[in-house]
Write a protein that holds these residues in place. Structure first.
Motif, PDB file in Angstrom:
ATOM      1  N   THR A  79       0.771  -1.034   0.165  1.00  0.00           N
ATOM      2  CA  THR A  79       0.117   0.057   0.072  1.00  0.00           C
ATOM      3  C   THR A  79       0.998   1.324   0.085  1.00  0.00           C
ATOM      4  OG1 THR A  79      -1.703  -1.172   1.405  1.00  0.00           O
ATOM      5  CG2 THR A  79      -1.751   0.990   1.267  1.00  0.00           C
ATOM      6  N   LYS A 105      -7.329  -5.312   2.285  1.00  0.00           N
ATOM      7  CA  LYS A 105      -6.022  -6.202   2.108  1.00  0.00           C
ATOM      8  C   LYS A 105      -5.852  -7.297   3.019  1.00  0.00           C
ATOM      9  CE  LYS A 105      -2.444  -3.459   2.826  1.00  0.00           C
ATOM     10  NZ  LYS A 105      -1.654  -2.693   3.307  1.00  0.00           N
ATOM     11  N   LEU A 107      -3.226  -0.421  -6.101  1.00  0.00           N
ATOM     12  CA  LEU A 107      -2.133  -0.609  -5.186  1.00  0.00           C
ATOM     13  C   LEU A 107      -0.702  -0.588  -5.839  1.00  0.00           C
ATOM     14  CD1 LEU A 107      -4.080  -3.720  -3.470  1.00  0.00           C
ATOM     15  CD2 LEU A 107      -3.865  -1.423  -2.571  1.00  0.00           C
TER      16      LEU A 107
END
Length: 215
Positions: free
Chosen positions: A32, A49, A84
């Motif tokens: 991230t 996530k 991402l």
């Protein structure tokens, strides 16, 4: 825009999304970017996530995910597509189900996985095929968790709706309500479908401190 053009635009965007560089498409452990740390939805991103890792066998594409942050009011941009790999994000309006907000306050009060509840459900979804349905172009969703296992039988999908848009907010201070689907502004739907495409994750939730009831 007529339905044929609408669907063609959605599929064109989808084609662009699917033909990403191999490195991006195969990013199985995307990190991230720090820019997301200060976003109001960063807490849900962490949950998303974790869900992506939990269901890693379901997803070949881990470069881009969608987050529906139902902590926010319907007048807020609370549907986020997060890249991402590049660190970019795009935000959109999204309606929640009428069963999640019976008084039509503009705030999601509860989730439900029950048939005929007309409520939004939480959890991780896998995006499926784009098809031409009741509302025009739409994207099927497959629920991957216990709290959204009935998503397919309830026909919970992503679609466009006239009750989602800035004009609704200007007139009423909130969006209209769906029957549990992720309803977006019709003119933004082709972009969203193109960026997501089949095989990516949509994560919907509300931060625990704001969740008053769950079913």
């Amino acid at each position: 825009m007529d339905r044929r053009s609408f669907t063609r635009n959605a599929l064109t965007g989808l084609g662009l999304a699917l033909f990403q560089p191999l490195a991006a498409r195969a990013a199985m452990a995307a990190v991230t970017p720090p820019a997301f740390a200060h976003m109001p939805w960063s807490g849900l991103l962490d949950r998303a996530k974790a869900a992506l890792d939990q269901h890693q066998g379901q997803f070949e594409l881990r470069d881009r995910i969608a987050i529906a942050d139902f902590t926010q009011a319907s007048k807020d941009m609370r549907f986020h597509i997060v890249d991402l790999v590049s660190g970019q994000s795009h935000s959109y309006l999204v309606a929640h189900g009428r069963g999640s907000d019976p008084a039509h306050s503009g705030w999601l009060q509860r989730f439900s996985n029950e048939p005929n509840s007309l409520a939004s459900c939480a959890g991780a979804f896998k995006t499926g095929e784009i098809y031409d349905g009741q509302h025009g172009a739409a994207m099927r969703l497959h629920g991957l968790d216990a709290q959204n296992s009935n998503a397919e039988s309830r026909a919970i999908v992503i679609h466009g709706a006239d009750y989602v848009g800035e004009n609704q907010i200007a007139a009423w201070g909130k969006l209209g309500r769906s029957e549990g689907c992720f309803a977006l502004a019709p003119h933004m739907l082709p972009q969203v479908l193109g960026m997501l495409g089949p095989g990516r994750m949509l994560y919907a939730d509300k931060m625990p401190s704001a969740l008053t009831q769950s079913a």
